[in-house]
Write an enzyme that holds these catalytic residues in place. Structure first.
Site, PDB file in Angstrom:
ATOM      1  N   ASP A   1      54.636  39.746  41.872  1.00 44.90           N
ATOM      2  CA  ASP A   1      53.695  39.937  42.971  1.00 44.90           C
ATOM      3  C   ASP A   1      54.162  41.181  43.722  1.00 44.90           C
ATOM      4  OD1 ASP A   1      52.264  39.944  45.337  1.00 44.90           O
ATOM      5  OD2 ASP A   1      52.479  37.801  45.706  1.00 44.90           O
ATOM      6  N   VAL A   2      53.385  42.248  43.657  1.00 45.56           N
ATOM      7  CA  VAL A   2      53.837  43.526  44.213  1.00 45.56           C
ATOM      8  C   VAL A   2      53.939  43.509  45.735  1.00 45.56           C
ATOM      9  CG1 VAL A   2      52.986  44.887  42.262  1.00 45.56           C
ATOM     10  CG2 VAL A   2      51.486  44.502  44.239  1.00 45.56           C
TER      11      VAL A   2
ATOM     12  N   ASN B   1      47.436  43.510  33.136  1.00 45.71           N
ATOM     13  CA  ASN B   1      47.032  42.445  32.220  1.00 45.71           C
ATOM     14  C   ASN B   1      45.523  42.314  32.055  1.00 45.71           C
ATOM     15  OD1 ASN B   1      47.076  41.518  34.983  1.00 45.71           O
ATOM     16  ND2 ASN B   1      46.674  39.457  34.231  1.00 45.71           N
ATOM     17  N   ARG B   2      44.745  43.097  32.801  1.00 48.56           N
ATOM     18  CA  ARG B   2      43.290  43.012  32.644  1.00 48.56           C
ATOM     19  C   ARG B   2      42.632  44.300  33.126  1.00 48.56           C
ATOM     20  NH1 ARG B   2      40.974  41.610  37.643  1.00 48.56           N
ATOM     21  NH2 ARG B   2      42.508  41.017  39.222  1.00 48.56           N
TER      22      ARG B   2
ATOM     23  N   ILE C   1      33.065  51.746  36.608  1.00 46.42           N
ATOM     24  CA  ILE C   1      33.600  51.629  35.254  1.00 46.42           C
ATOM     25  C   ILE C   1      33.165  50.306  34.654  1.00 46.42           C
ATOM     26  CG2 ILE C   1      35.716  51.652  33.865  1.00 46.42           C
ATOM     27  CD1 ILE C   1      35.175  54.273  35.429  1.00 46.42           C
TER      28      ILE C   1
ATOM     29  N   LYS D   1      42.318  52.035  49.513  1.00 49.96           N
ATOM     30  CA  LYS D   1      42.271  53.055  48.459  1.00 49.96           C
ATOM     31  C   LYS D   1      42.359  54.466  49.043  1.00 49.96           C
ATOM     32  CE  LYS D   1      42.012  50.392  44.843  1.00 49.96           C
ATOM     33  NZ  LYS D   1      43.090  50.379  43.835  1.00 49.96           N
TER      34      LYS D   1
ATOM     35  N   GLY E   1      45.457  45.715  42.213  1.00 47.29           N
ATOM     36  CA  GLY E   1      44.552  45.708  43.351  1.00 47.29           C
ATOM     37  C   GLY E   1      43.629  44.498  43.335  1.00 47.29           C
TER      38      GLY E   1
ATOM     39  N   TYR F   1      38.865  47.301  51.313  1.00 48.45           N
ATOM     40  CA  TYR F   1      39.148  47.927  50.021  1.00 48.45           C
ATOM     41  C   TYR F   1      39.144  49.454  50.135  1.00 48.45           C
ATOM     42  CZ  TYR F   1      38.706  48.928  45.003  1.00 48.45           C
ATOM     43  OH  TYR F   1      38.900  49.399  43.717  1.00 48.45           O
TER      44      TYR F   1
END
Length: 245
Positions: A59-60, A22-23, A184, A155, A88, A151
């Protein structure tokens, strides 16, 4: 003679589920794949998804919500053929001062959440003897980053997940690959100072920040038939910052 009835339009493209769609990068991936003719669903925890994409609140980190989300996609679009595990979060701070919650919540969302959606996707893919699983990692997972041990660990873990999975299910026609974005241009990087952006430019051989479409294009390739003999790979999309780690 009876007039011929108009048949329903033939479905085209693959059924693709993008988590966190969504973003930012996830939204760009979902939009790019939908524009390419795929039937795309995207999970979100809050907010909404772009028009033309099936939004599924999920919610994963919760396996029950993951199962419900897949059932909704299967009912409305069909079995998921391509999974893009993108959802993430970040909770940055130096390791000495990092609270348990900051560590655990990032690992739960970024790594365990990716495992949860993978596990749910595998059985239908195995039955179909086709599947594409694509993890969105980060150059940080390969290079490290001060203040981001949680983080970076989450990853980096996606690489081990993808490569183990590639060995487990490759014989079933399922590939598992990783896209590792660099810096990015997103809402997050828009908040950086001019000096910070200039410092990043100096580190990147191509001398610029990447665009969300750069990531979406790499995902589209890995989802395609053209990438059918690529599995267990890490594709850096970082302007040369990581030099192919």
């Amino acid at each position: 003679m009876a007039e011929p009835t108009e048949s329903a339009p033939e479905k085209s493209g693959r059924v693709i589920l993008v988590t966190g769609g969504n973003r930012g990068i996830g939204a760009a991936i979902a939009a790019h794949l939908a524009a390419a003719g795929h039937r795309v669903a995207a999970t979100y925890r809050s907010g909404d998804v772009a028009p033309g994409i099936l939004g599924v609140q999920c919610d994963v980190t919760d396996p029950q919500q993951v199962d419900a989300a897949f059932k909704q996609v299967e009912a409305q679009l069909g079995p998921v053929e391509v999974l893009v595990a993108n959802a993430g979060i970040t909770k940055d701070t130096l390791a000495m001062g990092m609270k348990d919650e900051a560590w655990q919540s990032v690992i739960d969302t970024n790594l365990t959440g990716s495992f949860n959606v993978t596990r749910r996707a595998l059985r239908p893919m195995t039955r179909a003897r086709f599947g594409r699983i694509i993890y969105i990692s980060s150059v940080v997972g390969l290079l490290g980053s001060a203040g981001q041990v949680n983080y970076a660990a989450s990853k980096a873990g996606l690489v081990g997940l993808a490569r183990s999975l590639a060995r487990e299910v490759g014989s079933r026609g399922i590939t598992a690959n990783v896209v590792a974005p660099g810096f990015i241009e997103t809402d997050m990087t828009a908040e950086l100072s001019e000096k910070q952006v200039a410092d990043y430019h100096a580190q990147i051989p191509l001398g610029r920040l990447g665009q969300v479409d750069d990531i979406a294009a790499a995902v589209e390739f890995l989802a395609s038939d053209a990438a059918g003999y690529i599995t267990g790979a890490v594709i850096p999309v970082d302007g040369g910052l990581g030099m192919g780690h």
